[in-house]
Design a protein around this motif. Structure first.
Motif, PDB file in Angstrom:
ATOM      1  N   HIS A  84      -0.231  43.975  -8.972  1.00  0.00           N
ATOM      2  CA  HIS A  84       0.931  42.794  -8.973  1.00  0.00           C
ATOM      3  C   HIS A  84       0.552  41.971 -10.090  1.00  0.00           C
ATOM      4  N   GLN A  85      -0.523  42.222 -10.788  1.00  0.00           N
ATOM      5  CA  GLN A  85      -0.665  41.355 -11.898  1.00  0.00           C
ATOM      6  C   GLN A  85      -1.326  42.178 -12.887  1.00  0.00           C
TER       7      GLN A  85
ATOM      8  N   GLY B  91      -4.273  41.046  -8.050  1.00  0.00           N
ATOM      9  CA  GLY B  91      -3.035  41.700  -7.177  1.00  0.00           C
ATOM     10  C   GLY B  91      -3.323  43.188  -6.678  1.00  0.00           C
ATOM     11  N   MET B 106       0.862  38.858   0.117  1.00  0.00           N
ATOM     12  CA  MET B 106       0.833  38.735  -1.255  1.00  0.00           C
ATOM     13  C   MET B 106       2.052  37.702  -1.589  1.00  0.00           C
ATOM     14  N   THR B 110       3.812  33.940  -6.549  1.00  0.00           N
ATOM     15  CA  THR B 110       2.659  34.071  -7.772  1.00  0.00           C
ATOM     16  C   THR B 110       2.262  35.625  -7.800  1.00  0.00           C
ATOM     17  N   ASN B 111       2.797  36.439  -6.955  1.00  0.00           N
ATOM     18  CA  ASN B 111       2.199  37.913  -6.931  1.00  0.00           C
ATOM     19  C   ASN B 111       0.915  38.048  -6.887  1.00  0.00           C
ATOM     20  N   THR B 112       0.164  37.105  -6.024  1.00  0.00           N
ATOM     21  CA  THR B 112      -1.222  37.011  -6.031  1.00  0.00           C
ATOM     22  C   THR B 112      -1.552  36.920  -4.365  1.00  0.00           C
TER      23      THR B 112
END
Ligand code: SF4
Ligand code: SF4
Lengths: 316, 250
Positions: A84-85, B91, B106, B110-112
């Motif tokens: 996702h990152q 992530g 998730m 922030t997508n974390t």
């Protein structure tokens, strides 16, 4: 009516939040599938390289690392894209946490890819004397250090084993998913590498001698049958753990995952076994190639189902 | 010091005050929950009962999420809290696969990964977690389980024999206890989710993990140009200006 359908000892959830769906999806399936090819061609190719003379498998020295390089890059790309990152992937190298199989795997796979790249460049520079022209420093350096290939090759083969297996440890570390147990997943990863490696090499074995091709079909037959029986063992006899059994209900009870699983088993394991067996004596290249393609397709389907069904189970 | 939680399910009346307090305190985005209260109906008519089970991170002593996190974004604090550093998280969702209790989500903004931290920021300044303060019947009990004089330790002692944790067979050593729970409430395999038997909703699954706009291209471009112009659809749609935000915090 609820009073008839629910046993007295059972309970029904009447209010809850939405549950997460599949967290690791097709990208992770593709990732595992591509890695099986990437390490498998090295493991199977190493056997051929030591067993046969150069003339008997003429393009193997460069074709093997090339196939591995392409597959490993697909694997790395989808590993990255699934994050996702993605830009923070660098944190694995800056802040490694060594109890995590993800960390150990990322480091090993990166090193492995680097070494396979070196093998590919040396192999290609040796095989194609005009590659890169006269001015290319990289190919010139590769040709000057041709012996380096043979020096690092044993280490690359050795490294291919943990690179193949570490995904099984990630699955084992996924404590929430009871279906994935380290011993079976490690074996399945190893067999998947043999399946994918022999299949990929079969597709490029047109100019090799027929003994080499026969060996490839034997390896393919061994890997698909052993893997098939392991899947069957889990399918029929996982009843010791209630979670594993509840997970397998997603294929036992029919539906899309059941169809995908059995389609994968028949397409990628049973049919290729008999096709490969039929080529052992008569060396039919077309049939063997067909078996290889089916194996690769079936392996993807089997991995996909095995990855997704444990994620369907509510955890809380 | 080892901070722990105890929920007395005999006291809980399912008001969801803790759930809301947690959402507000931690600005938990739509479609995500750090703490939720699940309603479970047990028995056959007319002998039925409804139980309410608040579920949050158990701050396991042997936490699989911490073990699998490749960058130590999940880490132990000295007081036993399993904390998360979102700025380090890559992530990978490994923790979501590892936590046996489904306690991690998730974050769509922030997508974390994120989860209950026992309100570590409040603890630091000497306050109780927001959910504890909000509970009108004091069913949420929080404190140091290593201090034998603490309220939580005494409560545990008083209810010996009736203390449960979720999934003890996972060897995670949860620091989150229940009084008055049972297999039917704490074991997800012991209850069913039947379509049509929900009070206000059907059995639903999240449509996405993390940011709903989080397409393949977006993952790489969004940090520079923002989600509005970078999702997969917008990339292929040459006429449209900007993509409309949907539920999920945008
Ligand atoms: S409950 Fe889940 S998220 Fe919380 S510490 Fe245990 S494993 Fe980690
Ligand atoms: S999603 Fe973030 S917190 Fe979870 S394991 Fe991966 S890096 Fe760690």
């Amino acid at each position: 009516m609820v009073e008839n359908t629910i046993q007295a000892t059972q309970a029904v959830v009447t209010l809850d939040v939405a549950l997460p769906g599949i967290i690791w999806g097709w990208m992770i399936t593709l990732n595992m599938w591509a890695k099986s090819i990437g390490t498998g061609v090295i493991l199977v190719g190493a056997y051929l390289l030591y067993r046969y003379k150069k003339e008997e498998t003429p393009n193997l020295r460069w074709m093997m690392p090339l196939l591995s390089f392409v597959a490993l890059n697909v694997f790395l790309l989808f590993t990255l894209v699934d994050l996702h990152q993605p830009y923070r992937m660098i944190n694995i190298f800056l802040y490694p946490h060594w109890t995590s199989a993800i960390t150990v795997g990322a480091w090993m796979a990166s090193l492995f890819t680097l070494l396979v790249t070196i093998l590919m460049v040396i192999g290609a520079a040796d095989a194609f004397p005009r590659l890169g022209g006269k001015k290319c420093k990289v190919t010139a350096m590769a040709r000057n250090n041709s012996g380096f290939y043979e020096k690092i090759f044993p280490f690359v083969v050795f490294l291919a084993i943990p690179v193949t297996m570490y995904t099984a440890i990630i699955m084992a570390e996924s404590s929430a998913r009871e279906l994935w147990q380290a011993p079976t997943e490690m074996m399945q990863m190893f067999l998947a590498a043999l399946m994918a490696g022999s299949a990929a090499l079969i597709l490029s074995s047109g100019s090799w001698n027929k003994e080499a091709r026969r060996d490839l079909s034997l390896i393919l037959m061994f890997a698909v049958s052993a893997s098939f029986f392991m899947y069957m063992g889990e399918y029929f006899f996982s009843f010791k753990s209630s979670e594993a059994e509840a997970t397998l209900a997603y294929i036992h009870a029919g539906g899309e995952y059941s169809a995908e699983f059995w389609f994968g088993m028949i397409l990628g394991f049973i049919i290729p076994f008999f096709l490969a067996a039929s080529t052992v004596k008569n060396d039919n290249k077309t049939v063997l190639r067909f078996a290889a393609i089916l194996t690769l397709a079936g392996l993807y389907l089997a991995k996909d189902v095995w990855l997704k069904i444990p994620q369907m189970l509510p955890l809380s | 010091m080892k901070l722990g939680f105890l929920v007395d399910l005999n006291l809980c009346m399912g008001c969801k005050g803790c759930e809301i307090a947690c959402k507000v305190e931690n600005e938990v985005p739509l479609s995500s929950w750090r703490l939720r209260v699940k309603y479970i109906d047990i028995g056959s008519f007319p002998n039925t009962s409804r139980s309410f089970t608040p579920l949050r991170c158990n701050h396991c002593e042997n936490a699989p999420c911490e073990r699998i996190c490749p960058v130590s974004a999940l880490h132990y604090l000295e007081n036993g809290i399993v904390n998360i550093d979102s700025s380090r998280c890559i992530g990978c969702a490994g923790c979501m696969m590892a936590c046996p209790y489904g306690a991690i989500y998730m974050d769509p903004e922030t997508n974390t990964a994120d989860k209950c931290t026992y309100c570590a920021h409040r603890i630091e300044s000497g306050m109780m977690p927001a959910c504890v303060v909000a509970c009108p019947v004091e069913a949420n009990i929080f404190g140091d389980v290593e201090d034998e004089h603490s309220y939580i330790s005494r409560y545990i002692m008083e209810h010996q024999g009736n203390i449960q944790v979720r999934k003890p067979e996972k060897h995670t050593n949860p620091k989150h206890y229940y009084v008055g729970g049972g297999t039917q409430t704490l074991n997800p395999l012991a209850h069913q989710r039947l379509e049509g038997y929900g009070l206000f909703n059907n059995v639903t699954h999240l449509a996405h993990n993390g940011d709903p706009h989080h397409g393949v291209i977006d993952r790489f471009l969004a940090p520079f140009i923002g989600h509005e112009t970078a999702d997969n659809k917008a990339f292929m749609d040459f006429d449209a200006g900007q993509t409309k935000s949907k539920e999920g915090g945008h």
